[in-house]
Design a protein around this motif. Structure first.
Motif, mmCIF file in Angstrom:
data_model
loop_
_atom_site.group_PDB
_atom_site.id
_atom_site.type_symbol
_atom_site.label_atom_id
_atom_site.label_comp_id
_atom_site.label_asym_id
_atom_site.label_seq_id
_atom_site.Cartn_x
_atom_site.Cartn_y
_atom_site.Cartn_z
ATOM 1 N N ARG A 1 0.827 -1.205 0.000
ATOM 2 C CA ARG A 1 0.000 0.000 0.000
ATOM 3 C C ARG A 1 0.867 1.264 0.000
ATOM 4 O O ARG A 1 1.946 1.281 0.579
ATOM 5 C CB ARG A 1 -0.934 0.020 1.210
ATOM 6 C CG ARG A 1 -1.813 -1.211 1.301
ATOM 7 C CD ARG A 1 -2.655 -1.226 2.569
ATOM 8 N NE ARG A 1 -3.815 -0.358 2.461
ATOM 9 C CZ ARG A 1 -4.112 0.637 3.259
ATOM 10 N NH1 ARG A 1 -3.282 0.956 4.259
ATOM 11 N NH2 ARG A 1 -5.208 1.358 3.096
ATOM 12 N N LEU A 2 0.358 2.295 -0.636
ATOM 13 C CA LEU A 2 1.074 3.568 -0.695
ATOM 14 C C LEU A 2 0.702 4.429 0.504
ATOM 15 O O LEU A 2 -0.478 4.660 0.775
ATOM 16 C CB LEU A 2 0.724 4.312 -1.989
ATOM 17 C CG LEU A 2 1.345 5.704 -2.139
ATOM 18 C CD1 LEU A 2 2.866 5.644 -2.198
ATOM 19 C CD2 LEU A 2 0.788 6.418 -3.370
ATOM 20 N N GLU B 1 -8.268 8.936 0.222
ATOM 21 C CA GLU B 1 -7.307 9.898 0.754
ATOM 22 C C GLU B 1 -6.357 10.383 -0.336
ATOM 23 O O GLU B 1 -6.041 11.569 -0.428
ATOM 24 C CB GLU B 1 -6.518 9.245 1.896
ATOM 25 C CG GLU B 1 -5.690 10.229 2.707
ATOM 26 C CD GLU B 1 -5.063 9.592 3.935
ATOM 27 O OE1 GLU B 1 -4.203 10.241 4.561
ATOM 28 O OE2 GLU B 1 -5.424 8.449 4.268
ATOM 29 N N ILE B 2 -5.897 9.465 -1.182
ATOM 30 C CA ILE B 2 -4.991 9.835 -2.274
ATOM 31 C C ILE B 2 -5.691 10.782 -3.245
ATOM 32 O O ILE B 2 -5.101 11.770 -3.713
ATOM 33 C CB ILE B 2 -4.493 8.566 -3.000
ATOM 34 C CG1 ILE B 2 -3.561 7.773 -2.085
ATOM 35 C CG2 ILE B 2 -3.778 8.928 -4.308
ATOM 36 C CD1 ILE B 2 -3.212 6.394 -2.611
ATOM 37 N N CYS C 1 -4.645 14.781 -4.318
ATOM 38 C CA CYS C 1 -4.486 15.252 -5.697
ATOM 39 C C CYS C 1 -5.457 16.382 -6.023
ATOM 40 O O CYS C 1 -5.093 17.362 -6.675
ATOM 41 C CB CYS C 1 -4.687 14.092 -6.675
ATOM 42 S SG CYS C 1 -3.401 12.830 -6.588
ATOM 43 N N ARG C 2 -6.688 16.261 -5.558
ATOM 44 C CA ARG C 2 -7.686 17.291 -5.846
ATOM 45 C C ARG C 2 -7.309 18.626 -5.219
ATOM 46 O O ARG C 2 -7.445 19.679 -5.851
ATOM 47 C CB ARG C 2 -9.059 16.846 -5.334
ATOM 48 C CG ARG C 2 -10.165 17.811 -5.754
ATOM 49 C CD ARG C 2 -11.531 17.250 -5.532
ATOM 50 N NE ARG C 2 -11.910 17.215 -4.137
ATOM 51 C CZ ARG C 2 -13.154 17.444 -3.694
ATOM 52 N NH1 ARG C 2 -14.115 17.707 -4.546
ATOM 53 N NH2 ARG C 2 -13.435 17.369 -2.412
ATOM 54 N N VAL D 1 -11.895 10.619 -8.131
ATOM 55 C CA VAL D 1 -10.863 10.268 -9.103
ATOM 56 C C VAL D 1 -11.201 10.955 -10.423
ATOM 57 O O VAL D 1 -12.372 11.174 -10.755
ATOM 58 C CB VAL D 1 -10.741 8.747 -9.300
ATOM 59 C CG1 VAL D 1 -10.519 8.039 -7.976
ATOM 60 C CG2 VAL D 1 -11.964 8.184 -10.001
ATOM 61 N N ASP D 2 -10.177 11.302 -11.176
ATOM 62 C CA ASP D 2 -10.391 11.938 -12.473
ATOM 63 C C ASP D 2 -10.509 10.910 -13.587
ATOM 64 O O ASP D 2 -11.219 11.128 -14.570
ATOM 65 C CB ASP D 2 -9.230 12.892 -12.780
ATOM 66 C CG ASP D 2 -9.137 14.019 -11.771
ATOM 67 O OD1 ASP D 2 -10.044 14.863 -11.746
ATOM 68 O OD2 ASP D 2 -8.162 14.031 -10.985
#
Length: 386
Positions: A130-131, A164-165, A169-170, A196-197
Protein backbone atom coordinates in the motif's frame (compact mmCIF):
# COMPACT_ATOMS: atom_id res chain seq x y z
CA UNK A 1 -8.02 -36.68 -14.55
CA UNK A 2 -10.63 -35.58 -12.01
CA UNK A 3 -12.50 -32.30 -12.39
CA UNK A 4 -10.20 -29.27 -12.29
CA UNK A 5 -11.00 -26.82 -9.50
CA UNK A 6 -10.69 -23.27 -10.85
CA UNK A 7 -8.94 -21.00 -8.32
CA UNK A 8 -7.53 -18.29 -10.59
CA UNK A 9 -10.35 -15.78 -10.38
CA UNK A 10 -7.98 -12.82 -10.11
CA UNK A 11 -6.74 -13.64 -13.62
CA UNK A 12 -10.24 -13.93 -15.05
CA UNK A 13 -13.67 -15.05 -13.95
CA UNK A 14 -16.08 -17.40 -15.72
CA UNK A 15 -18.93 -15.75 -17.58
CA UNK A 16 -22.06 -15.78 -15.43
CA UNK A 17 -24.85 -17.68 -17.20
CA UNK A 18 -27.24 -14.78 -16.49
CA UNK A 19 -24.85 -12.48 -18.33
CA UNK A 20 -24.72 -14.81 -21.32
CA UNK A 21 -28.53 -14.88 -21.50
CA UNK A 22 -28.60 -11.06 -21.56
CA UNK A 23 -26.03 -11.00 -24.37
CA UNK A 24 -27.56 -13.68 -26.63
CA UNK A 25 -30.21 -11.56 -28.42
CA UNK A 26 -27.51 -9.14 -29.59
CA UNK A 27 -25.66 -11.94 -31.36
CA UNK A 28 -28.60 -13.34 -33.34
CA UNK A 29 -31.67 -11.08 -33.43
CA UNK A 30 -30.79 -7.55 -32.35
CA UNK A 31 -27.88 -7.31 -34.78
CA UNK A 32 -27.74 -3.59 -35.53
CA UNK A 33 -24.84 -1.18 -35.50
CA UNK A 34 -25.57 1.56 -32.94
CA UNK A 35 -24.23 4.13 -35.41
CA UNK A 36 -26.91 3.19 -37.96
CA UNK A 37 -29.41 6.02 -37.56
CA UNK A 38 -32.03 5.15 -40.22
CA UNK A 39 -33.63 1.89 -39.13
CA UNK A 40 -34.93 -0.04 -36.14
CA UNK A 41 -31.90 -2.33 -35.81
CA UNK A 42 -29.61 0.65 -35.32
CA UNK A 43 -31.97 2.39 -32.90
CA UNK A 44 -32.34 -0.81 -30.91
CA UNK A 45 -28.57 -1.28 -30.65
CA UNK A 46 -28.00 2.35 -29.66
CA UNK A 47 -30.67 2.12 -26.98
CA UNK A 48 -29.02 -1.02 -25.59
CA UNK A 49 -25.63 0.70 -25.45
CA UNK A 50 -26.94 3.82 -23.73
CA UNK A 51 -29.01 1.79 -21.28
CA UNK A 52 -25.92 -0.22 -20.39
CA UNK A 53 -23.89 2.97 -20.01
CA UNK A 54 -26.47 4.42 -17.61
CA UNK A 55 -26.60 1.15 -15.65
CA UNK A 56 -22.82 1.15 -15.18
CA UNK A 57 -22.85 4.84 -14.27
CA UNK A 58 -25.60 4.37 -11.68
CA UNK A 59 -23.74 1.45 -10.10
CA UNK A 60 -20.52 3.48 -9.88
CA UNK A 61 -22.44 6.65 -8.94
CA UNK A 62 -21.10 8.81 -11.73
CA UNK A 63 -22.33 10.74 -14.77
CA UNK A 64 -23.03 8.43 -17.72
CA UNK A 65 -21.50 11.01 -20.09
CA UNK A 66 -18.14 10.34 -18.40
CA UNK A 67 -18.07 6.61 -19.23
CA UNK A 68 -16.33 5.39 -22.39
CA UNK A 69 -16.46 1.76 -23.55
CA UNK A 70 -13.10 0.19 -24.47
CA UNK A 71 -11.67 -3.29 -25.01
CA UNK A 72 -10.56 -3.49 -21.38
CA UNK A 73 -8.29 -2.07 -18.71
CA UNK A 74 -5.08 -2.18 -20.74
CA UNK A 75 -6.56 -0.04 -23.51
CA UNK A 76 -8.15 2.30 -20.98
CA UNK A 77 -4.86 2.68 -19.11
CA UNK A 78 -2.90 3.44 -22.28
CA UNK A 79 -5.51 5.94 -23.44
CA UNK A 80 -5.57 7.71 -20.08
CA UNK A 81 -1.84 7.83 -19.31
CA UNK A 82 -0.66 8.71 -22.82
CA UNK A 83 -3.62 10.98 -23.50
CA UNK A 84 -3.13 12.98 -20.29
CA UNK A 85 0.64 13.14 -20.81
CA UNK A 86 0.29 14.55 -24.34
CA UNK A 87 -2.04 17.26 -23.08
CA UNK A 88 0.09 18.04 -20.02
CA UNK A 89 3.36 18.45 -21.91
CA UNK A 90 1.82 21.39 -23.79
CA UNK A 91 1.42 23.09 -20.40
CA UNK A 92 5.00 22.38 -19.37
CA UNK A 93 4.11 19.51 -17.06
CA UNK A 94 6.04 16.25 -17.53
CA UNK A 95 6.22 14.69 -14.05
CA UNK A 96 4.10 11.56 -13.50
CA UNK A 97 3.92 9.72 -10.17
CA UNK A 98 2.97 6.08 -9.62
CA UNK A 99 4.12 3.15 -7.47
CA UNK A 100 6.43 0.16 -7.79
CA UNK A 101 3.50 -2.24 -7.23
CA UNK A 102 1.32 -1.29 -10.20
CA UNK A 103 0.05 -3.69 -12.86
CA UNK A 104 2.38 -4.10 -15.84
CA UNK A 105 -0.16 -2.28 -18.03
CA UNK A 106 0.59 0.88 -16.06
CA UNK A 107 4.34 0.30 -15.59
CA UNK A 108 4.96 -0.55 -19.25
CA UNK A 109 2.99 2.48 -20.42
CA UNK A 110 4.97 4.71 -18.04
CA UNK A 111 8.18 3.19 -19.37
CA UNK A 112 7.08 4.19 -22.86
CA UNK A 113 6.32 7.73 -21.68
CA UNK A 114 9.74 7.90 -20.05
CA UNK A 115 11.29 7.11 -23.43
CA UNK A 116 9.30 10.06 -24.78
CA UNK A 117 10.94 12.42 -22.28
CA UNK A 118 8.52 12.33 -19.34
CA UNK A 119 9.85 12.27 -15.77
CA UNK A 120 8.43 9.11 -14.21
CA UNK A 121 8.68 8.66 -10.42
CA UNK A 122 7.73 5.31 -8.91
CA UNK A 123 7.11 5.48 -5.16
CA UNK A 124 7.89 2.60 -2.82
CA UNK A 125 4.98 0.87 -1.08
CA UNK A 126 4.84 -0.55 2.44
CA UNK A 127 5.21 -4.22 3.41
CA UNK A 128 1.57 -4.80 2.45
CA UNK A 129 1.84 -3.19 -0.97
CA UNK A 130 0.00 0.00 0.00
CA UNK A 131 1.07 3.57 -0.70
CA UNK A 132 1.52 5.86 2.30
CA UNK A 133 -0.27 9.13 1.41
CA UNK A 134 2.46 11.11 3.18
CA UNK A 135 5.03 9.64 0.79
CA UNK A 136 2.89 10.84 -2.11
CA UNK A 137 2.63 14.37 -0.71
CA UNK A 138 6.42 14.64 -0.49
CA UNK A 139 6.82 13.51 -4.12
CA UNK A 140 4.42 15.98 -5.72
CA UNK A 141 5.86 18.95 -7.63
CA UNK A 142 4.72 22.04 -9.48
CA UNK A 143 5.10 20.17 -12.78
CA UNK A 144 3.31 16.99 -11.66
CA UNK A 145 0.77 16.21 -14.36
CA UNK A 146 -0.72 12.94 -13.14
CA UNK A 147 -0.76 10.44 -10.28
CA UNK A 148 -1.69 6.80 -11.02
CA UNK A 149 -2.25 4.35 -8.15
CA UNK A 150 -3.85 0.92 -8.33
CA UNK A 151 -7.06 0.60 -6.29
CA UNK A 152 -6.63 -3.09 -5.38
CA UNK A 153 -3.48 -5.02 -6.18
CA UNK A 154 -3.87 -7.77 -8.76
CA UNK A 155 -1.34 -10.11 -7.12
CA UNK A 156 -1.65 -9.64 -3.36
CA UNK A 157 -5.12 -8.11 -3.13
CA UNK A 158 -4.18 -5.16 -0.91
CA UNK A 159 -6.49 -2.15 -1.16
CA UNK A 160 -4.93 1.30 -1.36
CA UNK A 161 -6.33 4.36 0.50
CA UNK A 162 -7.77 5.73 -2.75
CA UNK A 163 -10.14 8.23 -1.17
CA UNK A 164 -7.31 9.90 0.75
CA UNK A 165 -4.99 9.84 -2.27
CA UNK A 166 -7.69 11.36 -4.48
CA UNK A 167 -8.22 14.20 -1.99
CA UNK A 168 -4.49 14.95 -1.92
CA UNK A 169 -4.49 15.25 -5.70
CA UNK A 170 -7.69 17.29 -5.85
CA UNK A 171 -6.42 19.82 -3.30
CA UNK A 172 -3.33 20.37 -5.48
CA UNK A 173 -5.24 20.33 -8.79
CA UNK A 174 -3.29 17.27 -9.99
CA UNK A 175 -5.08 14.71 -12.15
CA UNK A 176 -5.52 11.26 -10.60
CA UNK A 177 -6.04 7.87 -12.27
CA UNK A 178 -6.71 4.56 -10.58
CA UNK A 179 -6.47 1.11 -12.11
CA UNK A 180 -9.62 -0.43 -10.65
CA UNK A 181 -9.60 -3.73 -12.56
CA UNK A 182 -9.51 -5.77 -9.35
CA UNK A 183 -11.82 -3.43 -7.42
CA UNK A 184 -14.88 -2.85 -9.60
CA UNK A 185 -17.55 -5.42 -8.80
CA UNK A 186 -15.68 -6.65 -5.71
CA UNK A 187 -15.68 -3.70 -3.33
CA UNK A 188 -17.98 -0.69 -3.01
CA UNK A 189 -17.06 2.15 -5.36
CA UNK A 190 -18.75 5.55 -5.25
CA UNK A 191 -17.23 8.00 -7.72
CA UNK A 192 -19.32 10.84 -6.33
CA UNK A 193 -17.58 10.47 -2.96
CA UNK A 194 -14.15 9.40 -4.19
CA UNK A 195 -12.95 12.10 -6.54
CA UNK A 196 -10.86 10.27 -9.10
CA UNK A 197 -10.39 11.94 -12.47
CA UNK A 198 -9.82 8.73 -14.42
CA UNK A 199 -10.61 5.06 -13.77
CA UNK A 200 -10.03 1.88 -15.78
CA UNK A 201 -11.71 -1.53 -15.43
CA UNK A 202 -12.42 -4.81 -17.27
CA UNK A 203 -15.64 -6.82 -17.33
CA UNK A 204 -13.96 -10.22 -17.26
CA UNK A 205 -12.78 -9.56 -13.69
CA UNK A 206 -16.40 -9.51 -12.46
CA UNK A 207 -17.98 -12.41 -14.39
CA UNK A 208 -18.57 -10.46 -17.59
CA UNK A 209 -17.23 -11.13 -21.10
CA UNK A 210 -13.59 -10.74 -22.08
CA UNK A 211 -12.57 -7.92 -24.41
CA UNK A 212 -14.76 -5.16 -22.96
CA UNK A 213 -14.03 -2.54 -20.33
CA UNK A 214 -14.64 1.01 -19.24
CA UNK A 215 -12.74 4.24 -19.13
CA UNK A 216 -14.13 6.80 -16.69
CA UNK A 217 -13.03 10.37 -17.25
CA UNK A 218 -13.94 13.61 -15.52
CA UNK A 219 -11.36 15.62 -17.44
CA UNK A 220 -10.70 16.00 -21.16
CA UNK A 221 -8.27 13.57 -22.75
CA UNK A 222 -6.31 13.45 -25.99
CA UNK A 223 -7.44 10.39 -28.02
CA UNK A 224 -4.93 7.80 -29.23
CA UNK A 225 -7.02 6.64 -32.20
CA UNK A 226 -8.96 8.50 -34.87
CA UNK A 227 -11.80 7.77 -37.27
CA UNK A 228 -15.50 7.16 -36.85
CA UNK A 229 -16.12 9.46 -33.90
CA UNK A 230 -17.71 6.86 -31.63
CA UNK A 231 -17.45 7.30 -27.86
CA UNK A 232 -17.02 11.06 -28.16
CA UNK A 233 -14.03 10.50 -30.44
CA UNK A 234 -11.98 9.00 -27.64
CA UNK A 235 -12.49 5.40 -28.70
CA UNK A 236 -13.55 5.28 -32.38
CA UNK A 237 -14.75 2.04 -33.94
CA UNK A 238 -17.94 -0.01 -34.10
CA UNK A 239 -19.23 -0.68 -30.61
CA UNK A 240 -19.32 -4.27 -29.28
CA UNK A 241 -23.01 -4.29 -28.35
CA UNK A 242 -23.30 -7.85 -26.93
CA UNK A 243 -20.30 -7.36 -24.66
CA UNK A 244 -21.41 -3.91 -23.53
CA UNK A 245 -24.79 -5.36 -22.53
CA UNK A 246 -22.98 -8.25 -20.86
CA UNK A 247 -20.70 -5.97 -18.88
CA UNK A 248 -23.54 -3.86 -17.50
CA UNK A 249 -25.46 -7.01 -16.53
CA UNK A 250 -22.38 -8.50 -14.85
CA UNK A 251 -21.73 -5.30 -12.89
CA UNK A 252 -25.36 -5.10 -11.76
CA UNK A 253 -25.28 -8.69 -10.50
CA UNK A 254 -21.92 -8.18 -8.78
CA UNK A 255 -23.01 -5.02 -6.98
CA UNK A 256 -26.38 -6.44 -5.92
CA UNK A 257 -24.82 -9.65 -4.60
CA UNK A 258 -21.72 -8.00 -3.15
CA UNK A 259 -22.67 -7.98 0.58
CA UNK A 260 -23.48 -11.69 0.73
CA UNK A 261 -20.71 -12.72 -1.66
CA UNK A 262 -18.09 -10.72 0.24
CA UNK A 263 -19.01 -12.49 3.47
CA UNK A 264 -18.95 -15.89 1.77
CA UNK A 265 -15.59 -15.35 0.07
CA UNK A 266 -13.98 -14.06 3.23
CA UNK A 267 -15.11 -17.17 5.10
CA UNK A 268 -13.77 -19.49 2.40
CA UNK A 269 -10.46 -17.61 2.24
CA UNK A 270 -10.03 -17.69 5.99
CA UNK A 271 -10.85 -21.38 6.13
CA UNK A 272 -8.35 -22.19 3.37
CA UNK A 273 -5.51 -20.21 4.92
CA UNK A 274 -6.17 -21.38 8.48
CA UNK A 275 -6.26 -24.99 7.27
CA UNK A 276 -2.90 -24.62 5.53
CA UNK A 277 -1.28 -23.31 8.72
CA UNK A 278 -0.91 -26.88 9.91
CA UNK A 279 1.95 -27.18 7.40
CA UNK A 280 4.02 -24.55 9.19
CA UNK A 281 6.31 -22.22 7.27
CA UNK A 282 3.59 -20.45 5.30
CA UNK A 283 3.17 -16.68 4.94
CA UNK A 284 0.30 -14.50 3.74
CA UNK A 285 1.47 -11.77 1.39
CA UNK A 286 -0.49 -8.52 1.33
CA UNK A 287 -2.58 -6.82 3.98
CA UNK A 288 -4.30 -9.28 6.36
CA UNK A 289 -7.57 -7.29 6.40
CA UNK A 290 -7.55 -4.52 3.79
CA UNK A 291 -7.67 -6.81 0.76
CA UNK A 292 -10.22 -7.82 -1.85
CA UNK A 293 -12.36 -10.82 -0.88
CA UNK A 294 -11.25 -14.15 -2.31
CA UNK A 295 -7.60 -13.24 -2.91
CA UNK A 296 -4.80 -15.15 -1.17
CA UNK A 297 -1.12 -14.85 -2.00
CA UNK A 298 0.84 -17.40 0.02
CA UNK A 299 4.54 -18.27 0.32
CA UNK A 300 5.55 -21.81 1.32
CA UNK A 301 9.01 -22.28 2.87
CA UNK A 302 11.22 -24.87 1.13
CA UNK A 303 8.94 -25.00 -1.91
CA UNK A 304 9.31 -23.87 -5.53
CA UNK A 305 5.92 -22.49 -6.55
CA UNK A 306 6.33 -23.65 -10.15
CA UNK A 307 6.96 -27.23 -8.99
CA UNK A 308 3.97 -27.07 -6.65
CA UNK A 309 1.60 -25.92 -9.38
CA UNK A 310 2.88 -28.48 -11.88
CA UNK A 311 2.33 -31.24 -9.32
CA UNK A 312 -1.36 -30.27 -8.98
CA UNK A 313 -2.89 -30.23 -12.48
CA UNK A 314 -6.29 -30.66 -10.85
CA UNK A 315 -6.03 -27.18 -9.26
CA UNK A 316 -5.97 -24.08 -11.49
CA UNK A 317 -3.89 -21.47 -9.65
CA UNK A 318 -1.00 -19.20 -10.57
CA UNK A 319 2.29 -17.77 -9.36
CA UNK A 320 1.14 -14.21 -9.98
CA UNK A 321 -0.29 -11.92 -12.62
CA UNK A 322 -1.50 -13.70 -15.76
CA UNK A 323 -0.35 -10.75 -17.90
CA UNK A 324 3.23 -11.19 -16.67
CA UNK A 325 3.44 -14.99 -16.81
CA UNK A 326 5.08 -14.99 -20.25
CA UNK A 327 7.99 -12.88 -18.99
CA UNK A 328 9.25 -15.64 -16.67
CA UNK A 329 10.66 -13.13 -14.18
CA UNK A 330 10.16 -12.76 -10.44
CA UNK A 331 7.07 -10.85 -9.35
CA UNK A 332 7.84 -7.13 -9.20
CA UNK A 333 4.96 -6.73 -6.72
CA UNK A 334 6.42 -9.21 -4.23
CA UNK A 335 9.83 -7.60 -4.70
CA UNK A 336 8.24 -4.19 -4.04
CA UNK A 337 6.93 -5.35 -0.63
CA UNK A 338 10.41 -6.48 0.37
CA UNK A 339 10.33 -10.24 -0.16
CA UNK A 340 13.62 -11.96 -1.02
CA UNK A 341 13.94 -14.14 -4.11
CA UNK A 342 13.34 -17.32 -2.09
CA UNK A 343 10.00 -16.09 -0.75
CA UNK A 344 9.02 -14.77 -4.15
CA UNK A 345 9.73 -18.07 -5.91
CA UNK A 346 7.73 -19.95 -3.28
CA UNK A 347 4.56 -17.87 -3.67
CA UNK A 348 1.29 -18.78 -5.31
CA UNK A 349 -1.85 -16.74 -5.89
CA UNK A 350 -5.21 -18.31 -5.09
CA UNK A 351 -8.32 -16.55 -6.37
CA UNK A 352 -11.58 -17.85 -4.89
CA UNK A 353 -14.69 -16.82 -6.79
CA UNK A 354 -18.44 -17.00 -7.21
CA UNK A 355 -18.53 -20.57 -8.53
CA UNK A 356 -16.32 -22.10 -5.83
CA UNK A 357 -17.95 -24.21 -3.13
CA UNK A 358 -16.80 -25.10 0.36
CA UNK A 359 -16.34 -28.69 -0.80
CA UNK A 360 -13.95 -27.49 -3.52
CA UNK A 361 -11.96 -25.49 -0.98
CA UNK A 362 -11.73 -28.56 1.25
CA UNK A 363 -10.45 -30.61 -1.69
CA UNK A 364 -7.95 -27.90 -2.58
CA UNK A 365 -6.64 -27.78 0.99
CA UNK A 366 -6.07 -31.55 1.00
CA UNK A 367 -4.24 -31.46 -2.33
CA UNK A 368 -2.02 -28.51 -1.39
CA UNK A 369 -1.07 -30.03 1.98
CA UNK A 370 -0.34 -33.36 0.34
CA UNK A 371 1.91 -31.88 -2.34
CA UNK A 372 3.70 -29.41 -0.08
CA UNK A 373 4.62 -32.22 2.30
CA UNK A 374 5.80 -34.40 -0.58
CA UNK A 375 7.90 -31.66 -2.17
CA UNK A 376 9.42 -30.59 1.14
CA UNK A 377 10.71 -34.11 1.68
CA UNK A 378 12.64 -33.71 -1.58
CA UNK A 379 14.27 -30.45 -0.45
CA UNK A 380 17.80 -30.81 0.99
CA UNK A 381 17.19 -27.73 3.15
CA UNK A 382 14.04 -28.97 4.84
CA UNK A 383 13.98 -30.67 8.22
CA UNK A 384 10.63 -32.04 9.31
CA UNK A 385 9.53 -30.90 12.78
CA UNK A 386 9.81 -33.52 15.50
Amino acid sequence: MSKIIYLDNNATTPLDSRVFEAMKPYFFDKIGNPSSAHHRYGWEAKEAVETARKTCADLLNCNADNLIFTSGSTESINTILIGVARTAIKKGKKHIVSTTAEHSAVLDTLKFLQSEGFDIELLEVDQFGRLDPERLIKALRQDTALVSVIWANNEIGSINPIHEISEICRERKILFHTDAAQAVGKISIDLEKTHVDFLSASAHKFYGPKGIGILYKKDSICPLMHGGGQEKGIRPGTLNVPSIVGMSTALKISVEEMPAETTRLKKLSKHLFESLKSLGGIHLNGHPELRIPGNLNISFDFIEAEALLISMPDLAMSTGAACASSKKSNSHVLKAIGLDSGRIKSSIRIGIGRTNTKAEIEDAVKRIIEEVRRLRKLSPDYSAPC
